[in-house]
Design a protein around this motif. Structure first.
Motif, short mmCIF file in Angstrom:
data_model
loop_
_atom_site.label_atom_id
_atom_site.label_comp_id
_atom_site.label_asym_id
_atom_site.label_seq_id
_atom_site.Cartn_x
_atom_site.Cartn_y
_atom_site.Cartn_z
N LEU A 108 0.15 -17.62 25.59
CA LEU A 108 -0.55 -18.69 24.91
C LEU A 108 -0.16 -20.08 25.39
O LEU A 108 -0.86 -21.06 25.10
CB LEU A 108 -0.31 -18.60 23.39
N ARG A 109 0.96 -20.18 26.10
CA ARG A 109 1.44 -21.51 26.50
C ARG A 109 2.23 -21.43 27.80
O ARG A 109 3.16 -20.64 27.92
CB ARG A 109 2.31 -22.11 25.40
N SER A 110 1.85 -22.26 28.75
CA SER A 110 2.60 -22.31 30.02
C SER A 110 3.92 -23.01 29.77
O SER A 110 4.05 -23.81 28.83
CB SER A 110 1.79 -23.04 31.08
N PRO A 111 4.93 -22.75 30.60
CA PRO A 111 6.22 -23.41 30.40
C PRO A 111 6.12 -24.93 30.53
O PRO A 111 6.93 -25.65 29.93
CB PRO A 111 7.09 -22.81 31.52
N TRP A 112 5.14 -25.41 31.28
CA TRP A 112 5.02 -26.85 31.49
C TRP A 112 4.39 -27.56 30.30
O TRP A 112 4.45 -28.78 30.22
CB TRP A 112 4.21 -27.13 32.75
N LYS A 113 3.82 -26.80 29.39
CA LYS A 113 3.19 -27.41 28.21
C LYS A 113 4.07 -27.31 26.96
O LYS A 113 3.71 -27.82 25.89
CB LYS A 113 1.83 -26.78 27.94
N ARG A 114 5.20 -26.69 27.07
CA ARG A 114 6.12 -26.59 25.94
C ARG A 114 6.71 -27.97 25.63
O ARG A 114 7.19 -28.67 26.51
CB ARG A 114 7.25 -25.62 26.27
N VAL A 115 6.66 -28.37 24.37
CA VAL A 115 7.16 -29.69 23.95
C VAL A 115 8.64 -29.56 23.60
O VAL A 115 9.00 -29.14 22.50
CB VAL A 115 6.35 -30.23 22.76
N PHE A 116 9.50 -29.89 24.55
CA PHE A 116 10.95 -29.77 24.33
C PHE A 116 11.76 -30.84 25.06
O PHE A 116 12.97 -30.92 24.90
CB PHE A 116 11.43 -28.38 24.75
N VAL A 117 11.11 -31.68 25.85
CA VAL A 117 11.78 -32.72 26.62
C VAL A 117 12.01 -33.93 25.71
O VAL A 117 11.05 -34.57 25.26
CB VAL A 117 10.94 -33.14 27.84
N ARG A 118 13.26 -34.25 25.46
CA ARG A 118 13.59 -35.33 24.53
C ARG A 118 13.70 -36.68 25.28
O ARG A 118 14.48 -36.82 26.22
CB ARG A 118 14.89 -35.05 23.79
N LEU A 119 12.90 -37.62 24.83
CA LEU A 119 12.95 -39.00 25.31
C LEU A 119 13.26 -39.90 24.12
O LEU A 119 13.14 -39.48 22.96
CB LEU A 119 11.62 -39.42 25.94
N GLN A 120 13.62 -41.13 24.38
CA GLN A 120 13.89 -42.05 23.28
C GLN A 120 12.67 -42.23 22.39
O GLN A 120 12.78 -42.38 21.17
CB GLN A 120 14.35 -43.41 23.81
N SER A 121 11.48 -42.17 23.01
CA SER A 121 10.24 -42.38 22.27
C SER A 121 9.74 -41.14 21.54
O SER A 121 8.78 -41.22 20.77
CB SER A 121 9.16 -42.87 23.23
N GLY A 122 10.34 -39.99 21.79
CA GLY A 122 9.90 -38.76 21.15
C GLY A 122 10.04 -37.56 22.06
O GLY A 122 10.60 -37.66 23.16
N ASP A 128 3.64 -33.63 30.31
CA ASP A 128 3.51 -35.02 29.86
C ASP A 128 4.28 -35.96 30.78
O ASP A 128 3.80 -37.06 31.10
CB ASP A 128 4.06 -35.17 28.43
N VAL A 129 5.47 -35.53 31.21
CA VAL A 129 6.28 -36.38 32.09
C VAL A 129 5.59 -36.54 33.45
O VAL A 129 5.48 -37.65 33.97
CB VAL A 129 7.70 -35.80 32.27
N GLU A 130 5.13 -35.41 34.01
CA GLU A 130 4.54 -35.47 35.35
C GLU A 130 3.16 -36.10 35.35
O GLU A 130 2.89 -37.03 36.12
CB GLU A 130 4.46 -34.08 35.97
N HIS A 131 2.27 -35.58 34.51
CA HIS A 131 0.86 -35.98 34.56
C HIS A 131 0.53 -37.15 33.63
O HIS A 131 -0.51 -37.80 33.82
CB HIS A 131 -0.03 -34.79 34.24
#
Length: 247
Positions: A108-122, A128-131
């Protein structure tokens, strides 16, 4: 007067420390992990797994950085390091027992679409980082040779963090190293055989003619000679090996 002078001196010391921590020292924990566990672009995931807490600490330091306070090149380097460091974390979460980054995803979800990268903004995804940040914000196709997807066919992971002061030279070196690897680029059977990255992200290079010109720019003399002698500028895209880039 003495007390005021001491206060001013302390303020200058604190300011200099702040500047230092905002520079290369900020990446020191991540740099130590790369230097100890990345060799010729291949990753010692077993050794890195034993230091996963150190990686977590490095990721926490990255997440505390305010990218808006950085210069353009420092910000560009920061997001490249974020992408690569969190890709390492993604693999370690499944290591051992993983042979490809694709196994870190699901149906259901590619590894690149998993929301787990922590930034100061969220918290965001690798996509999201790459594209959402790197490609549209900096518009530099050399980024494709700096970000690493933990796979054999990916451009090799650098053995040190990217830094703003040396970023332009580092990106040139990354592009040149990847392009001049005969496994990634060669002319045969009337076509220039190139990485599928140039197919997936062709628009970033200016289309097929832009791809040819980009590769010619970084080609070593032998490859450049073959390209110049070609009767037609035909591109052929190589299969992509998603096997883990481990040692």
């Amino acid at each position: 007067m003495l007390r005021g002078g001491m206060a001013a001196a302390c303020a200058l010391v604190l300011l200099s420390v702040g500047v230092a921590l905002a520079g290369p020292d900020r990446d020191a924990p991540y740099a130590a992990l790369l230097s100890g566990h990345v060799h010729d672009g291949r990753v010692d995931y077993a050794g890195l797994k034993s230091r996963e807490k150190d990686l977590d600490a490095a990721l926490a330091e990255m997440a505390a950085v305010d990218p808006e306070s950085l210069s353009r090149n420092d910000r560009f380097a920061y997001y490249i390091n974020v992408y690569n460091a969190w890709t390492l974390k993604l693999i370690l979460e499944h290591y051992p027992g993983i042979t490809s980054i694709k196994e870190a995803g699901s149906l259901l979800r590619s590894p690149w679409k998993r929301v787990f990268v922590r930034l100061q903004s969220g918290t965001v995804s690798l996509d999201d980082v790459e594209h959402g940040i790197l490609r549209p914000m900096f518009r530099d196709p050399r980024v494709h040779f700096a970000v690493n997807c933990a796979s054999v066919s990916c451009p090799p992971l650098a053995g040190a963090p990217y830094e703003g002061a040396s970023l332009d030279a580092a990106l040139d070196a990354a592009a040149r190293r990847f392009i001049n690897n005969p496994a990634n680029t060669f002319h045969a059977d009337g076509a220039l055989h190139v990485s599928r990255l140039f197919d997936w992200y062709g628009d970033d290079f200016g289309g097929r003619q832009g791809v040819w010109a980009f590769i010619r720019r970084y080609a070593d003399p032998e490859l450049a000679g073959r390209m110049d002698a070609a009767k037609e500028r035909t591109l052929a895209y190589l299969p992509y090996d998603w096997s883990l880039n481990g040692r």
